[in-house]
Design a protein around this motif. Sequence first.
Motif, PDB file in Angstrom:
ATOM      1  N   SER A 181      39.526  47.683  42.240  1.00  0.00           N
ATOM      2  CA  SER A 181      39.418  47.984  43.667  1.00  0.00           C
ATOM      3  C   SER A 181      38.024  47.657  44.172  1.00  0.00           C
ATOM      4  O   SER A 181      37.844  47.100  45.256  1.00  0.00           O
ATOM      5  CB  SER A 181      39.733  49.462  43.913  1.00  0.00           C
ATOM      6  OG  SER A 181      39.543  49.804  45.268  1.00  0.00           O
ATOM      7  N   SER A 191      41.008  54.126  45.683  1.00  0.00           N
ATOM      8  CA  SER A 191      40.816  53.158  44.601  1.00  0.00           C
ATOM      9  C   SER A 191      41.947  53.132  43.585  1.00  0.00           C
ATOM     10  O   SER A 191      42.041  52.187  42.798  1.00  0.00           O
ATOM     11  CB  SER A 191      39.496  53.453  43.876  1.00  0.00           C
ATOM     12  OG  SER A 191      39.535  54.737  43.270  1.00  0.00           O
ATOM     13  N   GLU A 233      41.632  50.416  37.251  1.00  0.00           N
ATOM     14  CA  GLU A 233      42.070  50.325  38.652  1.00  0.00           C
ATOM     15  C   GLU A 233      40.896  50.481  39.609  1.00  0.00           C
ATOM     16  O   GLU A 233      40.805  49.780  40.623  1.00  0.00           O
ATOM     17  CB  GLU A 233      43.133  51.387  38.947  1.00  0.00           C
ATOM     18  CG  GLU A 233      44.495  51.076  38.358  1.00  0.00           C
ATOM     19  CD  GLU A 233      45.592  51.960  38.935  1.00  0.00           C
ATOM     20  OE1 GLU A 233      45.483  52.390  40.105  1.00  0.00           O
ATOM     21  OE2 GLU A 233      46.568  52.235  38.213  1.00  0.00           O
TER      22      GLU A 233
END
Length: 221
Positions: free
Chosen positions: A215, A72, A211
């Motif tokens: 993802s 991820s 982030e």
Amino acid sequence: MRSLPLPLALTARLSPVVVLAAAGWALSSGPAATPAAEDRTATQKTEGDSPSAPATAAVSKTYSAAPSPCGSLAETSIKDLVPGARTAGKEIPSTDSKLRRTCSWNALKGYDYRWLDVSFEITASDEAAAESFKERVAAKSGGGEVPGIGDAGYSVVNLTTEDKQQTREGVVMVRSSNALVSITYSGSDFESKKAPDTDEINKGAIKAAKEAVASLEDGKE
């Protein structure tokens, strides 16, 4: 360089059921009905055609399975947040890997230690996720809202001291539809016995959270 033991606090880390109900009735056949009987039959049909409680619709879920947490974050982000760590990370065993998955990175570079966890949890519905998020935020008081991430975001940073060694830990929790994303990011300096600044840990945890949520949302079904 002399090796130093890690503090005990660091080494120790590591649906709803949808019920569909329908009311039924049976009309018995017999001799020709009298007007009174016909009235009773009409009343029964009216009552039967209007059930007191409508059937509950099936819950639509945005996410049905937890994605891989070890994939991820970008490698550059891992190198920045956890210097010296293997970018592949290590996934922690789960009792139900379809619904809950966690990946960890940790490393000691010189005297600086960093630890990062990324976790995904899939709940039965948006409502279940919202309730769980609310409870977790209540249990981690003292933080603040993180705007612009998922449907709701919250971050908190705490400082602990054990054997005169400080450790600062940042936690970011995010809800995105029926998924919950949790980030734990901590650091210590074993030479100075001091912990990194609050701003460094908080920004690092939020960076990882953004982030991880991106993802998750990029891979939704």
